[in-house]
Design a protein around this motif. Structure first.
Motif, short mmCIF file in Angstrom:
data_model
loop_
_atom_site.label_atom_id
_atom_site.label_comp_id
_atom_site.label_asym_id
_atom_site.label_seq_id
_atom_site.Cartn_x
_atom_site.Cartn_y
_atom_site.Cartn_z
N MET A 1 1.02 -1.20 -0.58
CA MET A 1 0.50 -0.16 0.24
C MET A 1 0.92 1.11 -0.31
SD MET A 1 -3.10 0.93 -0.19
CE MET A 1 -2.64 2.52 -0.87
N CYS A 2 0.31 2.22 0.03
CA CYS A 2 0.54 3.69 -0.09
C CYS A 2 1.44 3.37 1.04
CB CYS A 2 0.27 4.52 -0.43
SG CYS A 2 0.56 6.29 -0.59
N VAL A 3 3.48 4.26 0.68
CA VAL A 3 3.88 4.24 1.69
C VAL A 3 4.95 5.76 1.69
CG1 VAL A 3 4.08 2.30 2.52
CG2 VAL A 3 5.92 2.86 1.40
N ASN A 4 4.36 6.46 0.77
CA ASN A 4 4.87 7.42 0.13
C ASN A 4 3.82 8.07 -0.54
OD1 ASN A 4 6.65 6.46 -1.89
ND2 ASN A 4 7.54 8.97 -2.41
N TYR A 5 4.26 9.46 -0.56
CA TYR A 5 3.53 10.62 -1.16
C TYR A 5 4.26 11.96 -1.45
CZ TYR A 5 1.61 13.34 2.88
OH TYR A 5 1.89 13.98 3.52
N HIS A 6 4.47 12.69 -2.53
CA HIS A 6 4.48 14.30 -3.26
C HIS A 6 4.08 15.06 -2.44
CE1 HIS A 6 6.25 17.69 -5.08
NE2 HIS A 6 7.74 16.37 -5.42
N SER A 7 4.20 15.73 -1.61
CA SER A 7 3.48 16.88 -0.86
C SER A 7 2.61 18.17 -1.66
CB SER A 7 4.13 16.90 0.15
OG SER A 7 3.02 18.49 1.68
#
Length: 230
Positions: A1-7
């Motif tokens: 699952m998603c463990v990082n993203y671009h803010s």
């Protein structure tokens, strides 16, 4: 699952409709990983949306008791929100928030190997993802906030079903549209809150291959959670 993203950038936050300005001394990295600080939006004391700088992961590594094997709390499964010790108290108290994003990352195996993909809005606009927040008392007596993202099954979602390893359950973050923000944050019972946990239309989203640019930095932060990257 998603463990990082671009803010989103500081300038992009003004387009989200929750507030016009963030405190000038707030700093956060472009790419957010476990235990990194980033802005979230939650209900303020006056009932209106309010920004808060919080760490990614409901249970920060520094608060995992000695002798307990480290565990991850970046994602909270919708199906077990009321059962998991890490999330149930915040869910029952309706400590709801949204996590502003420009896009998030998932692995795609359509080429036969894992290729990091970004997922965002079709028009490139920033968006908000459903989450929970809680507070922690720090060793210096101060109070800090943390957050997690809520996920739902995505086996039938045209875009999100393409992500993750073949045979694995497909999961998706929950996008909260700007027109739903106030109602989501103002929920006063868990069944009403659960009604928001649904899929965002695939035709309003897009995905693209995204080179891994921060892998070494993320591994360093994982090994040393107090490492400052900004």
């Amino acid at each position: 699952m998603c463990v990082n993203y671009h803010s989103p950038t500081r300038e992009q936050f003004g387009t989200l409709g929750a507030f016009s300005e963030l405190p000038a001394d707030w700093r956060w990295p472009d790419e957010v990983w476990k235990d990194y600080s980033a802005p979230i939006i939650r209900r303020g004391s006056d009932g209106s949306p309010s920004a808060c700088l919080a760490s990614y992961g409901m249970v920060p590594r520094r608060h995992i008791p000695p002798g307990v094997k480290p565990f991850d709390t970046m994602n909270a499964r919708a199906e077990s929100l009321g059962e998991r010790r890490s999330f149930a108290p915040a869910w029952r108290r309706l400590q709801l928030c949204v996590v502003p994003m420009a896009w998030f990352y998932e692995p795609c195996y359509e080429s036969g190997r894992a290729v990091r993909h970004a997922i965002g809005m079709h028009d490139d606009s920033p968006f908000m993802v459903a989450g929970l927040w809680r507070e922690w008392t720090e060793t210096d007596g101060g109070v800090a906030s943390s957050f997690t993202q809520i996920t739902i099954n995505a086996d039938q979602h045209p875009l999100m079903a393409r992500m993750h390893k073949p045979g694995d359950e497909k999961r998706s973050l929950v996008v909260i549209g700007p027109e739903e923000l106030d109602d989501w944050l103002a929920c006063r019972d868990v069944e009403t809150a659960r009604s928001f946990l649904r899929h965002y239309p695939a035709q309003r989203m897009k995905t693209w291959a995204a080179p891994q640019t921060v892998h070494k930095a993320a591994k360093a932060a994982e090994a040393s959670p107090n490492l400052s990257l900004f």
